[in-house]
Write an enzyme that holds these catalytic residues in place. Structure first.
Site, PDB file in Angstrom:
ATOM      1  CB  ALA A 209      -0.904  -0.017   1.236  1.00  0.00           C
ATOM      2  CG  ASN A 210       0.005   4.637  -1.765  1.00  0.00           C
ATOM      3  OD1 ASN A 210      -0.835   5.387  -1.247  1.00  0.00           O
ATOM      4  ND2 ASN A 210      -0.192   4.073  -2.945  1.00  0.00           N
ATOM      5  CG  HIS A 211       2.467   6.771   3.707  1.00  0.00           C
ATOM      6  ND1 HIS A 211       2.339   5.964   4.813  1.00  0.00           N
ATOM      7  CD2 HIS A 211       3.766   6.675   3.327  1.00  0.00           C
ATOM      8  CE1 HIS A 211       3.508   5.410   5.095  1.00  0.00           C
ATOM      9  NE2 HIS A 211       4.399   5.826   4.215  1.00  0.00           N
TER      10      HIS A 211
END
Ligand code: PMT
Length: 401
Positions: A209-211
């Site tokens: 995932a990412n932020h």
């Protein structure tokens, strides 16, 4: 925005009348000027005193009230209003509105209106589904009355089903958009927005995932709805969507690509605010991967995801295409390169190395790179304000394009 907006709130009989108290408080807190009109049966559920204290205005309940105060004369109120709301709207009151009956203060104010009006039906599910009620609602829709749909849920008398008044916060959000009388710059335009970070599965339990929180994309959806656009939000996260927004939930880059391609032909504007993973696991495991017996570590084989923005740019015909650049260094150089390479009409560059803007924050500071124009910087402000300002800047350029 509701600041200074003059709202007549009509409260009709039903247990949901208590929610109109919260709605009044939200409107007054947003600096709207609220005047309340109640039907006789509404007064059985909540006292006029409650509303007069909250709204700081007298409440109109009786058409023949012996008063010279114009603030509670039905014609004066109808002339005073910028917008009208009926919440809750009972089956009986809906029928009166549909048939043009004016036999009490509330129905007389409503029929004397020359402004927009929204109603929030609330009643027992059997009543709501009665053909007569549906016929009356259809008539009101045809008359231009906005229907703030009821929700499924627990009703009085132990029933469960459709007919529950929408929550006050939801009604408040809808009124904020419906009561906006300023000229809407995107009426009739279809705007597609992506939001959130894609989730690329490793196995049934884990993913890359990412932020990205989705806030920037949701802000563009809200700003586009405020300007009268028909908005489709393709999102990997589940925040509270703006009213009147069609939400499509996706997780992976490939799912996002498929959802976008379905919407692209009909779209006028596409805003790619989502953080799309450049890579995904080549072959996600079908079962949860177990730790290796020896401490040899774990190697994951990644393959490239489709570059959705580049694909949209390559297929662009009438659409106005907005991309983003999330950079931690050489912001302008990278953004300029993306603008060219992906054939976007606008590239919004943001420096995601700063904690107080970009991923997850409520604010952003962006540099706008319009095709063949000098970069323009918007200083740090709320993401909603960024979105509002960008849409204002897009509008004339859309027409030129
Ligand atoms: O969601 P928030 O928490 O509010 O944070 C907002 C944000 C920082 C995520 C947002 O402002 C932002 O910068 N979104 C784009 C993030 C990103 O993927 O930037 P990028 O430079 O990696 O990608 C460039 C553009 O190509 C983006 O429009 C992206 O949607 C798109 N892209 C990227 C990769 C890919 N495979 N396909 C794409 O379409």
């Amino acid at each position: 925005m509701l600041v200074g907006k003059k709202i007549v709130l009509v409260v009709t009989g039903g247990i949901a009348a208590y929610k109109a108290v919260t709605l009044t408080r939200l409107l007054v807190k947003a600096q709207a000027d609220v005047r309340v009109v109640m039907t006789k049966s509404a007064c059985e559920f909540v006292t006029p005193k409650t509303f007069s204290v909250l709204s700081t205005h007298p409440v109109l309940t009786d058409l023949f009230a012996d008063t010279t105060d114009p603030a509670i004369d039905h014609i004066e109120l109808a002339d005073w209003a910028d917008y009208m709301v009926v919440a809750p709207a009972s089956a009986n009151f809906i029928a009166k509105m549909a048939q043009g009956i004016a036999d009490d203060a509330a129905s007389s104010v409503v029929i004397a209106r020359h402004t927009g009006i929204a109603i929030a039906p609330a009643m027992n599910s059997n009543m709501y589904q009665n053909p007569a009620v549906q016929r009356n609602l259809n008539q009101l829709s045809a008359d231009g009355v906005k229907i703030m749909a009821p929700e499924q849920g627990q009703l009085a008398e132990g029933y469960a089903g459709i007919g529950r008044l929408a929550e006050p916060e939801n009604l408040f959000a809808q009124i904020g958009i419906l009561a906006e009388t300023d000229e809407k710059t995107l009426t009739g335009k279809r705007v597609v927005v992506t939001a959130g970070g894609t989730q690329e599965p490793i196995d049934p339990v884990r993913y890359i995932a990412n932020h990205s929180s989705g806030k920037m994309g949701y802000a563009f959806s809200q700003a586009a709805v405020e300007q009268g656009a028909q908005v489709t939000l393709i999102t990997t996260v589940d925040l509270t969507p703006p009213p009147f927004t069609k939400v499509v939930h996706v997780k992976t880059a490939q799912e996002m690509q498929a959802a976008l391609m379905q919407q692209y032909d009909a779209a006028d504007v596409v805003i790619m605010a989502a953080a799309v993973a450049d890579y995904r696991i080549a072959e996600p495991a079908t079962q949860k991967m177990k730790k290796q017996a020896d401490a040899s570590g774990l190697t994951l084989k990644l393959v490239e995801n489709p570059d959705i923005l580049a694909e949209l740019g390559a297929q662009k015909s009438h659409q106005y295409l907005v991309g983003f650049a999330a950079e931690t260094q050489q912001l302008l150089d990278h953004a300029q390169a993306k603008l060219k390479k992906k054939h976007a009409d606008l590239l919004i560059a943001n420096d995601v190395s700063q904690a107080d803007i970009g991923f997850g924050s409520d604010d952003n500071a962006v540099t706008l790179l319009f095709k063949n124009e000098t970069p323009e910087t918007l200083p740090k402000m709320s993401k909603l304000e960024v979105a509002r300002q960008v849409l204002k800047l897009i509008k004339p350029r859309m027409e030129e394009a």
